[in-house]
Design a protein around this motif. Structure first.
Motif, PDB file in Angstrom:
ATOM      1  N   THR A  49       7.356   8.304   3.385  1.00  0.00           N
ATOM      2  CA  THR A  49       6.210   7.162   3.167  1.00  0.00           C
ATOM      3  C   THR A  49       5.270   7.816   2.088  1.00  0.00           C
ATOM      4  N   PRO A  99       0.915  -1.471   0.208  1.00  0.00           N
ATOM      5  CA  PRO A  99      -0.113  -0.002  -0.026  1.00  0.00           C
ATOM      6  C   PRO A  99       0.664   1.379   0.025  1.00  0.00           C
ATOM      7  N   THR A 100       2.015   1.150   0.574  1.00  0.00           N
ATOM      8  CA  THR A 100       2.804   2.137   0.466  1.00  0.00           C
ATOM      9  C   THR A 100       4.327   2.065   0.116  1.00  0.00           C
ATOM     10  N   ARG A 118      -2.109   4.943  -4.936  1.00  0.00           N
ATOM     11  CA  ARG A 118      -3.566   5.216  -5.168  1.00  0.00           C
ATOM     12  C   ARG A 118      -4.221   3.874  -4.967  1.00  0.00           C
ATOM     13  N   GLU A 144       8.439   3.285   0.562  1.00  0.00           N
ATOM     14  CA  GLU A 144       9.379   4.137   1.573  1.00  0.00           C
ATOM     15  C   GLU A 144      10.629   4.300   1.075  1.00  0.00           C
ATOM     16  N   THR A 197       1.929   6.895  -0.115  1.00  0.00           N
ATOM     17  CA  THR A 197       0.775   6.202  -0.257  1.00  0.00           C
ATOM     18  C   THR A 197       0.366   6.002  -1.548  1.00  0.00           C
ATOM     19  N   PRO A 207      -3.358  -0.347  -3.502  1.00  0.00           N
ATOM     20  CA  PRO A 207      -2.227  -1.262  -2.957  1.00  0.00           C
ATOM     21  C   PRO A 207      -1.844  -2.374  -4.387  1.00  0.00           C
ATOM     22  N   THR A 236      -0.674  11.200  -1.064  1.00  0.00           N
ATOM     23  CA  THR A 236      -0.028  11.419   0.208  1.00  0.00           C
ATOM     24  C   THR A 236       1.240  11.023   0.637  1.00  0.00           C
TER      25      THR A 236
END
Length: 198
Positions: free
Chosen positions: A109, A73-74, A113, A76, A111, A115, A96
């Motif tokens: 991190t 989902p993110t 759109r 990093e 986010t 996952p 985000t």
């Protein structure tokens, strides 16, 4: 500096629907994804800053476990300690993004759109500014520029652009210098292991 700090969420596929597993995301290792990057540093001594822009293509290479699937989902990335104005965008607009220090590393991190499932990819651009510092390892001033240059992800390239009036010296890994109009440009070429490149 390693930029491979990521998280993966495993979701169980159950009869009649999909339900998330109630557990904290587990750290993911480099073999479970690829992150190709192209970093551009634009040094602006009169403004006492460098602007960093990182084009990222992230691919989930974690196979789905039996009866489950893996999701990212993110994404990093480790960024410079003094980074300001951290932002991220993709083709659809702003994403985000947050920055926080974890285990003495400043981590951005982003986010996504949606996952990413196995073999899916997402592209975005992460940007931030590096302001002039007080220490000898970071100075961005009209009189002198000393700046640590990083690469990111699992493979990458780096390009540095600064005013041509400066005499340029690169210490560490190779950067090829050329002139483009009123700018000096330093280019890395392909970097197979960004975590070992500086």
């Amino acid at each position: 500096m390693s930029a491979r700090v990521l998280r993966c969420v495993v979701v169980a596929l159950l009869v009649g629907g999909i339900l998330p597993v109630a557990a904290a995301p587990a750290p993911v290792h480099a073999a479970e994804y690829t992150m190709e990057t192209s970093a551009l540093y634009v040094v602006e001594p009169d403004e006492r800053r460098a602007r960093v822009s990182i084009d990222v293509t992230f691919t989930n290479t974690t196979p789905d476990p039996e009866g489950q699937f893996s999701l990212f989902p993110t994404v990093e990335l480790a960024i410079h300690d003094t980074a300001t104005d951290v932002a991220a965008t993709d083709d659809e607009g702003p994403l985000t993004v947050s920055a926080a220090v974890r285990d003495d590393v400043n981590v951005a991190t982003v986010t996504l759109r949606e996952p990413l499932r196995f073999e899916e990819a997402a592209s975005f651009t992460l940007s931030y500014s590096i302001p002039d510092g007080e220490g000898p390892q970071l100075r961005i001033r009209p009189s002198i520029v000393v700046l640590p240059i990083w690469s990111f992800g699992t493979s990458g390239t780096v390009r540095v652009k600064l005013p041509a009036a400066y005499n340029v010296r690169a210490d560490g890994d190779p950067l090829n210098a050329s002139r483009e109009g009123d700018a000096s440009v330093l280019v890395s070429g392909a970097i197979a292991d960004p975590s070992q490149w500086l």
